[in-house]
Design a protein around this motif. Structure first.
Motif, PDB file in Angstrom:
ATOM      1  N   ILE A  81       0.824  -1.214   0.000  1.00 16.32           N
ATOM      2  CA  ILE A  81       0.000   0.000   0.000  1.00 16.32           C
ATOM      3  C   ILE A  81       0.860   1.268   0.000  1.00 16.32           C
ATOM      4  N   HIS A  82       2.160   1.088   0.034  1.00 14.64           N
ATOM      5  CA  HIS A  82       3.084   2.216  -0.046  1.00 14.64           C
ATOM      6  C   HIS A  82       3.878   2.214  -1.354  1.00 14.64           C
ATOM      7  N   ASP A  83       3.574   1.305  -2.287  1.00 19.17           N
ATOM      8  CA  ASP A  83       4.442   1.135  -3.445  1.00 19.17           C
ATOM      9  C   ASP A  83       4.044   1.933  -4.683  1.00 19.17           C
ATOM     10  N   GLY A  84       2.932   2.649  -4.642  1.00 25.34           N
ATOM     11  CA  GLY A  84       2.539   3.472  -5.775  1.00 25.34           C
ATOM     12  C   GLY A  84       1.941   2.704  -6.940  1.00 25.34           C
ATOM     13  N   ASP A  85       1.678   1.424  -6.748  1.00 22.86           N
ATOM     14  CA  ASP A  85       1.030   0.622  -7.796  1.00 22.86           C
ATOM     15  C   ASP A  85      -0.458   0.590  -7.481  1.00 22.86           C
ATOM     16  N   TYR A  86      -1.240   1.324  -8.238  1.00 23.51           N
ATOM     17  CA  TYR A  86      -2.646   1.555  -7.905  1.00 23.51           C
ATOM     18  C   TYR A  86      -3.597   0.508  -8.469  1.00 23.51           C
TER      19      TYR A  86
END
Length: 161
Positions: A94-99
């Protein structure tokens, strides 16, 4: 049996999501935020590094639900260890920027897009896995990236200029 293992996994996710929501929301209170939770929010656009960047008190408070659950509800020890690994992977994701979240689940699953907006706007999307408690608590915000107004959209527009 297997149905009990599956039900314990679901109840673990819902129990810890509820607890994390309230703890996380409490850490945003003005009495606690600067001292304990602000180190995590130094990243306005979350990165996997931000997922583990926190004050020790913040980390302790947000880990409590995962350790309290097995004392209150039956949970097989291997299931507990598997869920603990899942929690760590989820926290990074949820912190990796992959939406990417399946379209029908976008307003149910608290994914990276939700958590990016949490880092940008602070008062929204405190949940860990689901949006249920944010909706109940009045802190749900549809992610700006789902509307084409997120940070990646902004950067893409800057590059196009």
């Amino acid at each position: 049996g297997w149905s009990g293992v599956f039900l314990s996994m679901l109840s673990f996710l819902f129990f810890t999501d509820m607890c994390i929501y309230w703890i996380h929301r409490g850490l945003h209170h003005k009495l606690f935020y600067k001292r304990f939770h602000k180190p995590h929010h130094l990243w306005k656009i979350a990165t996997p590094f931000a997922s583990h960047a926190f004050h020790p008190v913040d980390g302790f408070m947000q880990s409590l639900p995962y350790h309290i659950y097995p004392f209150l509800f039956p949970l097989h020890k291997v299931t507990y260890l598997g869920l603990y690994i899942f929690v760590n992977v989820w926290t990074i994701s949820i912190h990796d920027g992959d939406y990417r979240v399946p379209r029908p689940l976008r307003h149910v699953i608290n994914g990276s897009a939700h958590h990016t907006d949490h880092h940008l706007y602070f008062d929204y999307n405190y949940g860990q896995y689901f949006t249920l408690w944010d909706k109940i608590g009045g802190s749900y915000k549809s992610p700006t990236s789902f509307e084409g107004k997120g940070p990646h959209d902004y950067l893409r527009k800057l590059r196009e200029k």
